[in-house]
Design a protein around this motif. Structure first.
Motif, mmCIF file in Angstrom:
data_model
loop_
_atom_site.group_PDB
_atom_site.id
_atom_site.type_symbol
_atom_site.label_atom_id
_atom_site.label_comp_id
_atom_site.label_asym_id
_atom_site.label_seq_id
_atom_site.Cartn_x
_atom_site.Cartn_y
_atom_site.Cartn_z
ATOM 1 N N LEU A 155 7.821 6.029 -6.113
ATOM 2 C CA LEU A 155 6.529 6.699 -5.941
ATOM 3 C C LEU A 155 6.676 7.986 -5.134
ATOM 4 O O LEU A 155 6.048 8.991 -5.432
ATOM 5 C CB LEU A 155 5.530 5.761 -5.256
ATOM 6 N N GLN B 1 -3.524 3.442 -1.624
ATOM 7 C CA GLN B 1 -3.750 2.721 -2.879
ATOM 8 C C GLN B 1 -2.940 1.425 -2.838
ATOM 9 O O GLN B 1 -1.804 1.426 -2.389
ATOM 10 C CB GLN B 1 -3.313 3.587 -4.064
ATOM 11 N N GLN B 2 -3.555 0.333 -3.293
ATOM 12 C CA GLN B 2 -2.888 -0.958 -3.320
ATOM 13 C C GLN B 2 -2.161 -1.154 -4.647
ATOM 14 O O GLN B 2 -2.692 -0.804 -5.708
ATOM 15 C CB GLN B 2 -3.911 -2.089 -3.132
ATOM 16 N N TYR B 3 -0.959 -1.721 -4.580
ATOM 17 C CA TYR B 3 -0.153 -2.002 -5.767
ATOM 18 C C TYR B 3 0.308 -3.451 -5.719
ATOM 19 O O TYR B 3 0.523 -4.020 -4.652
ATOM 20 C CB TYR B 3 1.096 -1.117 -5.807
ATOM 21 N N GLU C 229 0.843 -1.187 0.000
ATOM 22 C CA GLU C 229 0.000 0.000 0.000
ATOM 23 C C GLU C 229 0.877 1.235 0.000
ATOM 24 O O GLU C 229 1.903 1.293 0.681
ATOM 25 C CB GLU C 229 -0.894 0.011 1.239
ATOM 26 N N LYS D 34 -1.235 -0.630 -10.302
ATOM 27 C CA LYS D 34 -2.175 -0.175 -9.287
ATOM 28 C C LYS D 34 -3.361 -1.127 -9.353
ATOM 29 O O LYS D 34 -3.908 -1.375 -10.423
ATOM 30 C CB LYS D 34 -2.615 1.254 -9.595
#
Length: 186
Positions: free
Chosen positions: A130, A55-57, A51, A72
Motif C-alpha cells: 500500500l 481505512q480498515q482492511y 488500518e 477494504k
C-alpha cells in the motif's frame, strides 16, 4: 564490490536512518500459535484486520501457499466483515456464522498480535504494498507470482498449480497447470 568495513558502515547508516526506524519491525514477544503444517491450500486460513491511512482492511492468507487476499472494509461490524469471508473476531454473530458454515475458528489475543504470526507478517507485506505501490491492484496481481525464497515456489504455484498471467513477460508453459506438485516449475 566489497570494501573493508562495508558491513559496519551499512549497519551504522541503517541504525541512524529515521525512515528505516519508522518502518522497521520488532521481534515477536509472544509465542506463535502452533498450527502444524497444512497439506493443502485453504486447510488453514489466517486473517487479520488492520488500518492504513484511516481505512480498515481485512487480510486473509492461506497458511499452506501464502496466497493472500485483501479487501477494504466498509465498516467494522461483524456483518460487514463476514461478507468478505472475515470475522469481527469475537462476536456472537461470527460464532454463529462459523457454526453454520462448519469451520473451526481459533483466535489469538488482540493485545499480542505476534501470536498470529503468518497473518501479522502478511499485514506487514500488504502495508508495504500500500505504501509503495502506484497501482495496488497490479501489486496484488504480481505478488502471487513472487517466489517464496525458502521453498522456491510462488503462492500461485502452490495454490493454483501454475503462475498467473500478468503484463510482465512469462513463458507460456509456466502458465499451464501442473498435474502434480512434483511438476511445479520454479
Amino acid at each position: 564490490m566489497y570494501l573493508p568495513g562495508m558491513s559496519k558502515d551499512i549497519e551504522k547508516m541503517v541504525s541512524q536512518c529515521e525512515i528505516c526506524a519508522q518502518h522497521s519491525t520488532s521481534n515477536p514477544k509472544e509465542p506463535l500459535i502452533p498450527l502444524g503444517e497444512p497439506d493443502r491450500p485453504w486447510a488453514n486460513i489466517l486473517a487479520d484486520i488492520f488500518e492504513f491511512e484511516n481505512q480498515q482492511y481485512l487480510v486473509s492468507v492461506d497458511h499452506y501457499s501464502k496466497w493472500l487476499e485483501v479487501v477494504k472494509l466498509p465498516g467494522l461490524t461483524s456483518y460487514a466483515t463476514i461478507q468478505y469471508n472475515g470475522p469481527q473476531f469475537s462476536s456472537k454473530e461470527f460464532r454463529d456464522f462459523s457454526k453454520e458454515y462448519g469451520f473451526v475458528h481459533v483466535t489469538s489475543s488482540p493485545y499480542f498480535p505476534q501470536a498470529n504470526g503468518q497473518a501479522e507478517r502478511t499485514v506487514i507485506t500488504v502495508k508495504n504494498l500500500l505504501r509503495k505501490a502506484k497501482d495496488l491492484h497490479k501489486s496484488l496481481l504480481y505478488y502471487p507470482n513472487t517466489n517464496i525464497e525458502e521453498i522456491g515456489l510462488s503462492p500461485a504455484q502452490m495454490f493454483l498449480g501454475r503462475r498467473l498471467k500478468t503484463d510482465l513477460p512469462i513463458a507460456s508453459p509456466l502458465l499451464s497447470a501442473a498435474t502434480s506438485s512434483s511438476d511445479l516449475k520454479m
